[in-house]
Design a protein around this motif. Structure first.
Motif, PDB file in Angstrom:
ATOM      1  N   GLU A 118       0.816  -1.281  -0.107  1.00 48.70           N
ATOM      2  CA  GLU A 118      -0.057   0.047  -0.028  1.00 48.70           C
ATOM      3  C   GLU A 118       0.728   1.159  -0.009  1.00 48.70           C
ATOM      4  OE1 GLU A 118      -3.425   2.163   2.869  1.00 48.70           O
ATOM      5  OE2 GLU A 118      -2.673   0.398   3.350  1.00 48.70           O
ATOM      6  N   TYR A 119       1.845   1.310   0.735  1.00 50.19           N
ATOM      7  CA  TYR A 119       2.926   2.406   0.681  1.00 50.19           C
ATOM      8  C   TYR A 119       3.527   2.701  -0.372  1.00 50.19           C
ATOM      9  CZ  TYR A 119       7.166   5.260   2.209  1.00 50.19           C
ATOM     10  OH  TYR A 119       7.957   6.069   2.012  1.00 50.19           O
ATOM     11  N   MET A 120       3.883   1.663  -0.938  1.00 47.62           N
ATOM     12  CA  MET A 120       4.491   1.759  -2.442  1.00 47.62           C
ATOM     13  C   MET A 120       3.608   2.166  -3.486  1.00 47.62           C
ATOM     14  SD  MET A 120       7.771   0.873  -2.377  1.00 47.62           S
ATOM     15  CE  MET A 120       8.056   0.800  -3.992  1.00 47.62           C
ATOM     16  N   GLU A 121       2.217   1.644  -3.443  1.00 48.28           N
ATOM     17  CA  GLU A 121       1.229   2.411  -4.432  1.00 48.28           C
ATOM     18  C   GLU A 121       0.824   3.667  -4.153  1.00 48.28           C
ATOM     19  OE1 GLU A 121      -3.566   1.447  -5.650  1.00 48.28           O
ATOM     20  OE2 GLU A 121      -2.601   0.210  -3.807  1.00 48.28           O
ATOM     21  N   LEU A 122       0.812   4.122  -2.856  1.00 46.06           N
ATOM     22  CA  LEU A 122       0.564   5.476  -2.714  1.00 46.06           C
ATOM     23  C   LEU A 122       1.855   6.604  -3.179  1.00 46.06           C
ATOM     24  CD1 LEU A 122      -1.034   5.419   0.941  1.00 46.06           C
ATOM     25  CD2 LEU A 122      -2.040   5.440  -1.439  1.00 46.06           C
ATOM     26  N   THR A 123       3.110   5.990  -2.765  1.00 47.57           N
ATOM     27  CA  THR A 123       4.105   6.583  -3.312  1.00 47.57           C
ATOM     28  C   THR A 123       4.255   6.819  -4.589  1.00 47.57           C
ATOM     29  OG1 THR A 123       5.633   5.863  -1.563  1.00 47.57           O
ATOM     30  CG2 THR A 123       6.738   6.727  -3.256  1.00 47.57           C
ATOM     31  N   GLN A 124       3.905   5.991  -5.476  1.00 45.18           N
ATOM     32  CA  GLN A 124       3.764   5.727  -6.892  1.00 45.18           C
ATOM     33  C   GLN A 124       2.758   6.733  -7.519  1.00 45.18           C
ATOM     34  OE1 GLN A 124       1.177   4.324  -9.128  1.00 45.18           O
ATOM     35  NE2 GLN A 124       2.439   5.038 -11.033  1.00 45.18           N
ATOM     36  N   ILE A 125       1.514   6.902  -6.785  1.00 50.54           N
ATOM     37  CA  ILE A 125       0.526   7.719  -7.116  1.00 50.54           C
ATOM     38  C   ILE A 125       0.864   9.184  -7.063  1.00 50.54           C
ATOM     39  CG2 ILE A 125      -1.591   8.529  -6.414  1.00 50.54           C
ATOM     40  CD1 ILE A 125      -2.410   5.706  -5.866  1.00 50.54           C
ATOM     41  N   VAL A 126       1.434   9.519  -5.583  1.00 51.42           N
ATOM     42  CA  VAL A 126       1.960  11.005  -5.621  1.00 51.42           C
ATOM     43  C   VAL A 126       3.065  11.098  -6.578  1.00 51.42           C
ATOM     44  CG1 VAL A 126       3.360  12.375  -3.901  1.00 51.42           C
ATOM     45  CG2 VAL A 126       1.454  10.580  -3.146  1.00 51.42           C
ATOM     46  N   LEU A 127       3.958  10.574  -6.855  1.00 51.77           N
ATOM     47  CA  LEU A 127       5.289  10.732  -7.696  1.00 51.77           C
ATOM     48  C   LEU A 127       4.488  11.127  -9.274  1.00 51.77           C
ATOM     49  CD1 LEU A 127       7.874   8.372  -6.528  1.00 51.77           C
ATOM     50  CD2 LEU A 127       7.824  10.844  -6.188  1.00 51.77           C
ATOM     51  N   THR A 128       3.540  10.049  -9.675  1.00 51.78           N
ATOM     52  CA  THR A 128       3.013  10.326 -10.871  1.00 51.78           C
ATOM     53  C   THR A 128       2.198  11.580 -11.037  1.00 51.78           C
ATOM     54  OG1 THR A 128       2.471   8.048 -11.226  1.00 51.78           O
ATOM     55  CG2 THR A 128       1.280   9.285 -12.587  1.00 51.78           C
ATOM     56  N   VAL A 141      -8.029  13.891 -16.416  1.00 52.72           N
ATOM     57  CA  VAL A 141      -7.134  13.044 -16.570  1.00 52.72           C
ATOM     58  C   VAL A 141      -7.601  11.543 -16.592  1.00 52.72           C
ATOM     59  CG1 VAL A 141      -5.138  14.526 -15.454  1.00 52.72           C
ATOM     60  CG2 VAL A 141      -6.856  13.401 -13.906  1.00 52.72           C
ATOM     61  N   ILE A 142      -8.852  11.732 -15.893  1.00 57.40           N
ATOM     62  CA  ILE A 142      -9.453  10.262 -15.603  1.00 57.40           C
ATOM     63  C   ILE A 142      -9.987   9.947 -16.953  1.00 57.40           C
ATOM     64  CG2 ILE A 142     -11.875  10.900 -15.206  1.00 57.40           C
ATOM     65  CD1 ILE A 142     -11.681   8.785 -13.008  1.00 57.40           C
ATOM     66  N   MET A 143     -10.475  10.896 -17.959  1.00 54.41           N
ATOM     67  CA  MET A 143     -10.767  10.574 -19.366  1.00 54.41           C
ATOM     68  C   MET A 143      -9.814  10.200 -20.264  1.00 54.41           C
ATOM     69  SD  MET A 143     -13.732  13.473 -19.921  1.00 54.41           S
ATOM     70  CE  MET A 143     -14.123  12.737 -21.737  1.00 54.41           C
ATOM     71  N   VAL A 144      -8.594  10.790 -20.154  1.00 52.17           N
ATOM     72  CA  VAL A 144      -7.582  10.422 -21.348  1.00 52.17           C
ATOM     73  C   VAL A 144      -6.442   9.682 -20.427  1.00 52.17           C
ATOM     74  CG1 VAL A 144      -8.033  12.419 -22.213  1.00 52.17           C
ATOM     75  CG2 VAL A 144      -6.004  12.375 -20.626  1.00 52.17           C
ATOM     76  N   GLY A 145      -6.359   9.372 -19.051  1.00 54.61           N
ATOM     77  CA  GLY A 145      -5.396   8.579 -18.557  1.00 54.61           C
ATOM     78  C   GLY A 145      -6.038   7.376 -18.190  1.00 54.61           C
ATOM     79  N   GLY A 146      -7.330   7.071 -18.077  1.00 55.88           N
ATOM     80  CA  GLY A 146      -7.970   5.964 -17.695  1.00 55.88           C
ATOM     81  C   GLY A 146      -7.871   5.234 -16.249  1.00 55.88           C
ATOM     82  N   ASN A 147      -7.056   6.094 -15.340  1.00 56.13           N
ATOM     83  CA  ASN A 147      -6.899   5.730 -13.978  1.00 56.13           C
ATOM     84  C   ASN A 147      -6.388   4.166 -13.833  1.00 56.13           C
ATOM     85  OD1 ASN A 147      -7.111   6.465 -11.104  1.00 56.13           O
ATOM     86  ND2 ASN A 147      -9.125   5.626 -10.976  1.00 56.13           N
ATOM     87  N   ILE A 148      -5.422   3.952 -14.453  1.00 51.55           N
ATOM     88  CA  ILE A 148      -4.682   2.419 -14.720  1.00 51.55           C
ATOM     89  C   ILE A 148      -3.759   2.515 -13.326  1.00 51.55           C
ATOM     90  CG2 ILE A 148      -3.434   1.064 -15.924  1.00 51.55           C
ATOM     91  CD1 ILE A 148      -4.470   2.627 -18.485  1.00 51.55           C
ATOM     92  N   LYS A 149      -3.916   1.587 -12.677  1.00 52.00           N
ATOM     93  CA  LYS A 149      -3.160   1.233 -11.307  1.00 52.00           C
ATOM     94  C   LYS A 149      -1.762   1.054 -11.804  1.00 52.00           C
ATOM     95  CE  LYS A 149      -2.808  -1.552  -7.247  1.00 52.00           C
ATOM     96  NZ  LYS A 149      -3.370  -2.821  -6.594  1.00 52.00           N
ATOM     97  N   GLY A 150      -0.818   1.645 -10.931  1.00 53.56           N
ATOM     98  CA  GLY A 150       0.659   1.632 -11.393  1.00 53.56           C
ATOM     99  C   GLY A 150       1.004   2.258 -12.719  1.00 53.56           C
ATOM    100  N   TYR A 151       0.132   3.115 -13.383  1.00 57.55           N
ATOM    101  CA  TYR A 151       0.593   3.701 -14.494  1.00 57.55           C
ATOM    102  C   TYR A 151       0.088   5.275 -14.682  1.00 57.55           C
ATOM    103  CZ  TYR A 151       1.744   4.021 -19.758  1.00 57.55           C
ATOM    104  OH  TYR A 151       2.010   4.474 -20.711  1.00 57.55           O
ATOM    105  N   THR A 152      -1.214   5.141 -14.663  1.00 58.93           N
ATOM    106  CA  THR A 152      -1.906   6.570 -14.891  1.00 58.93           C
ATOM    107  C   THR A 152      -2.689   7.181 -13.720  1.00 58.93           C
ATOM    108  OG1 THR A 152      -3.886   5.752 -16.157  1.00 58.93           O
ATOM    109  CG2 THR A 152      -1.828   6.479 -17.547  1.00 58.93           C
TER     110      THR A 152
END
Length: 230
Positions: free
Chosen positions: A13-23, A169-180
């Protein structure tokens, strides 16, 4: 085994949140940087020159400042979709598409604020430079230097709009986990799932980032004020 599983879940969970913030920071910072460079290159000459349709252009940018993010997302989606003019680049549902959407979203904001806040000072600076034999490049640099506070305010406003945006961003990014997936889309997703704790965590981080940026802005302004006083 139970403790190990719990630890791995928390680490994941920590890694996921970090990735989300960095993205989020990468997308919004890149979009704001691109929009700021374009705004400065176009906005400063626009501020110091008079021409026929200047007021009409400003009215258009006034309108674009309040354009709904989902509408901008729709425009970018149509451009990047398979049937769109840029569809062969396969940019849809990528961070690049999100950067493009945010750039187009904040460009009118930064441009408009720069023009309206510096145009009177810029004209005076231009006249002074011309009297002293300054060249066009010298005028540009001096305007940026003397109007630094106003320019920083405009850029900060644009960044705040970019990092807090969700519709485009949700329309063109798709809210893909670990990517957008970014902070705002994560908050929307987790709220819909009923995971208010996760949404609040990211919300607090988003607020802290906004607070840090505004604090830095005030520090820069305070430093400039002290320099003038002494």
């Amino acid at each position: 085994m139970g403790n190990l599983y719990s630890y791995l879940m928390q680490a994941g969970e920590y890694m996921e949140l970090t990735q989300i913030v960095l993205t989020s920071l990468f997308v919004s910072t890149t979009a704001t940087l691109i929009a700021s460079i374009i705004s400065l290159i176009i906005g400063i000459p626009f501020s110091i020159n008079r021409f026929k349709y200047k007021n009409n252009i400003l009215r258009i940018t006034d309108t674009l400042m309040s354009i709904p993010p989902v509408l901008m997302g729709l425009v970018v989606f149509m451009l990047l979709s398979k049937k769109g003019p840029l569809g062969h680049y396969n940019l849809l549902f990528t961070p690049t598409a999100m950067i493009l959407a945010q750039t187009l979203l904040v460009l009118p904001i930064i441009f408009n604020l720069i023009v309206k806040q510096i145009q009177h000072s810029a004209v005076k600076i231009q006249k002074t430079c011309i009297m002293l034999g300054g060249r066009s490049f010298d005028i540009l640099i001096l305007i940026i230097k003397e109007c630094k506070n106003e320019i920083i305010t405009a850029i900060t406003t644009g960044f705040s709009r970019a990092i807090s945006e969700v519709g485009a961003v949700i329309m063109v990014g798709g809210n893909i986990k670990g990517y957008t997936r970014v902070m705002t889309t994560y908050i929307a997703l987790e709220t819909n799932k009923g995971n208010f704790e996760g949404a609040i965590k990211i919300g607090i981080i988003l607020l802290l980032i906004s607070f840090g940026i505004n604090t830095l802005l005030h520090l820069l302004k305070g430093r400039d004020t002290n320099e003038y006083i002494y």
